[in-house]
Design a protein around this motif. Sequence first.
Motif, mmCIF file in Angstrom:
data_model
loop_
_atom_site.group_PDB
_atom_site.id
_atom_site.type_symbol
_atom_site.label_atom_id
_atom_site.label_comp_id
_atom_site.label_asym_id
_atom_site.label_seq_id
_atom_site.Cartn_x
_atom_site.Cartn_y
_atom_site.Cartn_z
ATOM 1 N N CYS A 112 1.105 -1.281 -0.103
ATOM 2 C CA CYS A 112 -0.188 0.546 -0.089
ATOM 3 C C CYS A 112 1.089 1.806 -0.132
ATOM 4 N N HIS A 113 1.996 1.291 0.859
ATOM 5 C CA HIS A 113 3.037 2.154 0.741
ATOM 6 C C HIS A 113 3.062 2.699 -0.861
ATOM 7 N N THR A 114 3.035 3.849 -0.490
ATOM 8 C CA THR A 114 3.789 4.855 -2.180
ATOM 9 C C THR A 114 5.461 4.830 -2.080
ATOM 10 N N PHE A 115 5.977 3.563 -3.580
ATOM 11 C CA PHE A 115 7.267 3.519 -3.166
ATOM 12 C C PHE A 115 8.368 5.042 -3.829
ATOM 13 N N ARG A 116 9.206 5.522 -3.098
ATOM 14 C CA ARG A 116 9.539 5.998 -3.111
ATOM 15 C C ARG A 116 11.092 7.051 -3.589
ATOM 16 N N ALA A 117 11.609 6.348 -5.034
ATOM 17 C CA ALA A 117 12.322 6.407 -5.679
ATOM 18 C C ALA A 117 13.731 7.272 -5.248
ATOM 19 N N LYS A 118 14.572 7.130 -4.441
ATOM 20 C CA LYS A 118 15.604 7.381 -4.276
ATOM 21 C C LYS A 118 17.347 7.354 -4.924
ATOM 22 N N PRO A 119 17.580 8.727 -4.935
ATOM 23 C CA PRO A 119 19.209 8.891 -5.763
ATOM 24 C C PRO A 119 19.857 8.226 -4.939
ATOM 25 N N ASP A 120 20.471 7.955 -6.586
ATOM 26 C CA ASP A 120 21.699 6.854 -6.308
ATOM 27 C C ASP A 120 21.602 5.447 -5.713
ATOM 28 N N ALA A 132 19.452 1.586 -6.868
ATOM 29 C CA ALA A 132 18.942 0.965 -8.097
ATOM 30 C C ALA A 132 18.314 0.962 -9.113
ATOM 31 N N MET A 133 17.106 1.739 -7.703
ATOM 32 C CA MET A 133 15.459 2.059 -8.800
ATOM 33 C C MET A 133 14.755 3.602 -8.878
ATOM 34 N N GLN A 134 16.041 4.214 -8.358
ATOM 35 C CA GLN A 134 15.892 5.521 -8.360
ATOM 36 C C GLN A 134 15.448 6.155 -9.358
ATOM 37 N N HIS A 135 15.064 5.650 -11.193
ATOM 38 C CA HIS A 135 14.304 5.882 -12.535
ATOM 39 C C HIS A 135 13.477 5.063 -11.941
ATOM 40 N N TYR A 136 12.870 4.222 -11.358
ATOM 41 C CA TYR A 136 11.431 4.000 -11.581
ATOM 42 C C TYR A 136 10.367 4.924 -11.226
ATOM 43 N N ALA A 137 9.175 4.861 -11.771
ATOM 44 C CA ALA A 137 8.151 5.541 -11.475
ATOM 45 C C ALA A 137 7.496 5.727 -9.800
ATOM 46 N N GLU A 138 7.113 6.662 -9.013
ATOM 47 C CA GLU A 138 6.678 6.621 -8.604
ATOM 48 C C GLU A 138 4.824 5.998 -8.313
ATOM 49 N N PRO A 139 4.127 5.206 -7.863
ATOM 50 C CA PRO A 139 2.898 5.796 -8.814
ATOM 51 C C PRO A 139 1.730 6.229 -7.037
ATOM 52 N N ILE A 175 -4.990 -0.028 10.541
ATOM 53 C CA ILE A 175 -4.331 0.650 8.988
ATOM 54 C C ILE A 175 -3.542 1.510 9.571
ATOM 55 N N GLN A 176 -2.663 1.743 8.683
ATOM 56 C CA GLN A 176 -1.270 3.419 9.128
ATOM 57 C C GLN A 176 -0.532 3.080 7.443
ATOM 58 N N ALA A 177 -1.322 4.554 7.469
ATOM 59 C CA ALA A 177 0.007 5.051 6.195
ATOM 60 C C ALA A 177 0.520 6.568 6.775
ATOM 61 N N PRO A 178 1.859 6.864 6.471
ATOM 62 C CA PRO A 178 2.888 7.986 7.459
ATOM 63 C C PRO A 178 2.435 9.061 5.922
ATOM 64 N N PRO A 179 2.060 10.108 6.981
ATOM 65 C CA PRO A 179 1.822 11.019 6.007
ATOM 66 C C PRO A 179 2.394 11.795 5.730
ATOM 67 N N ASN A 180 3.996 11.987 5.650
ATOM 68 C CA ASN A 180 4.848 12.491 5.474
ATOM 69 C C ASN A 180 5.258 11.937 3.499
ATOM 70 N N LEU A 181 4.771 10.459 3.909
ATOM 71 C CA LEU A 181 4.949 9.759 2.339
ATOM 72 C C LEU A 181 3.510 9.603 1.405
ATOM 73 N N THR A 182 2.574 10.280 1.739
ATOM 74 C CA THR A 182 1.724 10.306 0.999
ATOM 75 C C THR A 182 2.080 11.203 -0.519
ATOM 76 N N PRO A 183 1.340 10.612 -1.308
ATOM 77 C CA PRO A 183 2.056 10.740 -2.618
ATOM 78 C C PRO A 183 2.144 12.701 -2.492
ATOM 79 N N ASN A 215 13.171 8.572 5.220
ATOM 80 C CA ASN A 215 13.083 9.460 4.761
ATOM 81 C C ASN A 215 13.791 10.317 4.516
ATOM 82 N N PRO A 216 14.723 10.730 4.764
ATOM 83 C CA PRO A 216 14.821 11.828 5.600
ATOM 84 C C PRO A 216 14.375 13.598 4.246
ATOM 85 N N GLU A 217 14.537 12.871 3.350
ATOM 86 C CA GLU A 217 13.967 14.117 2.417
ATOM 87 C C GLU A 217 12.108 14.660 2.217
ATOM 88 N N LYS A 218 11.572 14.019 3.190
ATOM 89 C CA LYS A 218 10.260 14.083 3.682
ATOM 90 C C LYS A 218 10.167 14.166 4.897
#
Length: 785
Positions: free
Chosen positions: A47-55, A57-64, A86-94, A132-135
């Motif tokens: 359920c959690h949306t994937f985060r494409a992190k720099p550097d 292997a999946m940095q170029h994958y599209a985030e849902p 059921i939990q959803a971290p608010p800082n990672l909401t798309p 996820n320090p960027e979020k």
Amino acid sequence: MQHHAEPPLEELLWTVARHTPTILGLFTIHTCLAGLSLLLMILADVCHTFRAKPDTAMQHYAEPPLEELLWSVAAARIMFGPDINIQAPPNLTPASSSSSSSSEVDASWRALLDAGINDWGGISPVTRDYVNPEKSWPHLEALAAATAAAGKLLLPRLPVYPQYVLDLSHVSSSSSSSSSSKEPWLSRKGGPRSVAAAVLRASDGRGLLRGSSWVAGKPLEQQQQQQQQQQQQAPSAAAAADGTAMNQATESSQQHEVQQQQQQQSPQQQALLQQLQEPAEAVQRELSSSIQQQQQQQQQQQQQQQQRASIPLPRARASRLWEISLNTLGVLEGMPYPQQASAQVQQLLQEVLSSVAVNARQQQSGTGVSSTTTSDGSRTEPTSSSSSSRHWTLEEVELLLSCRGADMAAVVAAADALRAAVRGDDVSYVVNRNINYTNMCTYGCKFCAFSKGKSAESLRGAPYLLPLEEVARRTAEAWDRGATEVCLQGGIHPDFTGQTYLDILAACKAAAPGIHVHAFSPLEVLHGASTLGISVSDFLSQLKAAGLGSLPGTAAEVLDPQVRAVLCPDKLSAAQWLDVVAAAHGVGLATTSTIMFGHVDSPRHWASHLLQLRDLQARTGGITEFVPLPFVHMEAPIYLAGAARQGPTLRECVLLHAVARLVLHPLITNIQASWVKMGPQQAGALLAAGCNDMGGSIMNESITRAAGASYGQELPPQQMEVVIAAAGRRPRQRTTLYGRPPASQTAASFAAPELQPVQMGSGWRQQQQQQQQQQQQQQQQAAGA
């Protein structure tokens, strides 16, 4: 709320195809093992949306997109049902990206709430999300506002979920699968130093965070001093470096949040909070002036010593511990919350208040529920139900006892309105004296710090047994000081029989024939009857003939078999308590009713207790009042062992008094605030939550003080009336059965001399041994003659 564009059908089908097997797999584990407490939204394929992190292997994958997360949440909620978290971290909401506006972020959070989440996960105000320090974490104010906009309340919880906290008491009333587990998830190893004990100390009756330092039995000044000491404790070097800036940044924001919440609150809720706070503050000012003067003198002395010092004292850097605080309504201090009470709560309250008008019309026609007057002017309570008496379900009462925020404000306001309609603005109290004739007891109640037996030698105080002469002296002194009642209770001494209680009663009536003897709990009555080999009714008849006026409804604790199995496994059962009280009513003896709450119980247990009392009163009509007694934890064995909470929260105390007013209406119309447990200040505040009685002036009390409370010695009529008047009500002295005391006794109560020192004496056992020795000597002399 903004609407998101619907994704193409093929994208939704692809989402279903990818996520369904994973959700089904977790559901299989959950149903087979009953071991999942949380469906955590952190897996890219769930359920959690994937985060494409720099550097990476999946940095170029599209985030849902957000829609994919919403579908996963909704599917999980439908599949797992209402009990799973059921939990959803608010800082990672798309939608919560740096380029998104605040309105888009709020809309995304509300969409997640509508989809079925019930938890935001861990949100730290002092650390960042290291995964996820960027979020960055959202501000609590923004998250609370979005949650409130969805009609929900943002509440702090412990790291473990509420149902597992409730399992620690072994009497969980939760319907979730976890409640069937034999062992709690948290370790009890270490007793009071265990993880389980720490969790219980921090939790409330629903298994959520207490969020308040208030406890029953401790003066407000002591609580404030303890809180200040905790805040002044220096944190570690690393925490201090991070925390100093955070404290400076949050202090101004907290002030802004409080101001903003006050602006958002409705006038009725602002008035209620002020109504609950002002009496306590007014009474505190009246009763604590000497304490404040002492503190000022100490501060002046400290300042003078610092000025005279030849070497300047080192400057201590001010630091505070960051903490989450809940207000009296049980919501986050300074945070937004829904301002409208729920439809279900409003409907329940409307039905209760509308019944008042119905009963008033029935009384005019002679068919309603009304009080009667006895020959001595005492008022008795209603003895029959009527069509205006509402039928309550267990779920409805539990709902009211669990209210927070606007729901709680509505409950308290309705209770106060019902009190005004039924009892007016008079607040009654009785001038009495408590006589606890022994603290020696054969029972091992785990909540009791008063009794002394083989298993309680380490608790406060020495064992004692009052001689009959001292019982008589205290009774006569109470009458001379204006009392109209003596309340007698004690432990179940191993040498006591039914004749012992008759002897105590005779001593009291001989010392003061006109005094009302309010004595012997249902446990003592059952013990006395069994030792004499007669029925409970016959023993009660003997007590009444000897001068007993009424019985205290203590020893009830919580009328639930599971709770009693933990608190007092060898005591009389809930059914036996109800039978003894009904028998007392059957022979013409009135009783009070009580509940001792806030230890290993929950709102569902309190709801059941209220309904059982209501059913009993509908049958017998002999209960004069209901007295909630919050658990005083400080010296209680079960708390010292790490197996109980720190008593109820202030919100729970206010609610139980208010809900009792609503649920017990119109059968029990006197709701008492115990100043011995709550303290005079908070007891005065409860007069705005449905209470119309302040109990007795006491003169002496040992049971609550043995548990660690600071109250209980005496609240003379002068101070009692200060408390009542500070709450904006009219004080009125009463008798035990709510009649008017003789004018001579009232006058004497306001001119009472100081109490004489109590005499503990040698005790009845030694007296009996002396009498036996004298009889043996007389027999020997007679035989020799």
